[in-house]
Structures are given as C-alpha cells and as structure tokens.
Design an enzyme around this catalytic site. Structure first.
Site, PDB file in Angstrom:
ATOM      1  CE  LYS A  15      -3.962  -2.134   2.305  1.00  0.00           C
ATOM      2  NZ  LYS A  15      -4.911  -2.045   3.429  1.00  0.00           N
ATOM      3  CG  ASP A  51      -7.531   0.269   3.899  1.00  0.00           C
ATOM      4  OD1 ASP A  51      -8.362  -0.583   3.526  1.00  0.00           O
ATOM      5  OD2 ASP A  51      -6.312   0.181   3.658  1.00  0.00           O
TER       6      ASP A  51
END
Length: 208
Positions: A15, A51
């Site tokens: 990420k 997220d």
C-alpha cells in the site's frame, strides 16, 4: 496496462510502495501515505484510500470520544486519519514509543507506550496491530484492562473472532470486529471501480 488491467485492489505490504507508481493521489491516500485502490484511466494511474472509511463509518456515532489506537504502522495511520475526522481525542500507543511519536506528530495526536493504556481509560479502542492474526494469536490487551463502557474495534479480520474480540465480548464491551471494516472499505472501493453505490447489506451478504 499491457494486460488490460483497469483497476487494482492493493493489500499489505504494497500500500505504501505503490504510491511511487501513482500519477494522481486523492487527498486521503496522500494524507495517510497509503493507497489500497488504484484505477487506470486516460493513460494515467489514480490512487485512492478507502481503508479509513471502513474505520470511520462504524464509529461515526462516537464523534468526540477519547480514543486509543494500538500500533503505529500503516493500519494505525488509517485509523488516526479516520478518528481525526470524527474529532476524537486520540492517543497512539506502541511498543516502540519513537514510532508512536512519529505517527502522532503527523496527525496531531498524543502518544505513549502500551503501559499508558490503563491511565487513559478510553471510550474507543482500535487495535491496528497484527496481534491476533496467525501466527501471533495473542491479544494486545488483557481482559482486565477492558470495561463495558468501551467500544473495541479490532482491525484484524482473520480469524473472525480474535482473542481481543473474545475478551471484549466477555467484558460486555461494544465490539466491532475487523470484518466490519473490511466490508465497508470494500463497498467504498466498489464505488470507485464501478460508480455504483452498493447497499451495505448486499456487500455484507456477499462477503459472508
């Protein structure tokens, strides 16, 4: 693009690494320093982070609460960003206090070590460590540290019921399992991929 990929769902440990390949980052991925959703359009890559939405939405009714985030890695950064959007009073606790201090400095939070948990007595606890996931099947907190007044959100979603979740349930805390975060971030990600705002219950049923 050679194989026709139009979108990517990015997971750990990539990420942060993928950001160097993204041409345009949204404000959330830029602030958090991580991208979990990448779209290829018009010859360029666009990066997003969903997220934090998966963390914010289940806690939206607790705006302004005192909160503790356990951990100081990528998941903790998403949690800090989400909780800041809810005007929570945040303390980041980590075994390595230097890492906690660095993350707290980015988001204007307090920081400390795990030993500081008991004096804070937070209303919201977010576990952003991997503790509870195989092979580390322990709990970042002992059962006696929990109380019914706490909302405990464990971002670990495999296994579905971690030792922390079990302990929190037994102490009559309000419990948010990691699967709830996964469902909500997936719903936001699906919206980025397709433009379709899928009903939450439909996504929950599909995830199973």
């Amino acid at each position: 693009q050679e194989i026709g990929i139009r979108g990517l769902s990015v997971t750990i440990p990539f990420k942060q690494e993928i950001l160097q390949y993204i041409d345009h980052r949204d404000e959330h991925s830029q602030a958090i320093g991580a991208c979990n959703t990448a779209l290829f359009c018009g010859g360029e890559w666009y990066g997003y982070n969903t997220d934090w939405v998966g963390i914010r939405d289940p806690l939206s009714s607790l705006s302004g609460s005192t909160a503790v985030i356990l951990g100081a890695g990528g998941a903790a950064a998403s949690a800090a960003y989400a909780l800041r959007s809810l005007d929570m009073e945040i303390t980041i606790l980590n075994r390595t206090v230097e890492r906690a201090a660095a993350l707290a400095g980015r988001f204007g939070c307090s920081h400390g070590t795990l030993k500081d948990f008991d004096r804070i007595k937070p209303a919201v606890v977010v576990n952003a460590t991997p503790v509870g996931m195989e092979p580390d099947t322990g709990s970042p907190l002992a059962k006696f540290q929990l109380s019914p007044s706490m909302t405990v959100f464990d971002l670990v979603y495999t296994p579905p019921e971690t030792p922390l979740v079990k302990a929190a349930r037994s102490m009559r805390c309000t419990v948010i399992p990691g699967k709830e975060m996964f469902i909500r971030q997936a719903r936001a990600q699906f919206r980025q991929f397709t433009g379709i705002d899928a009903p939450l219950e439909m996504v929950r049923e599909i995830v199973g």
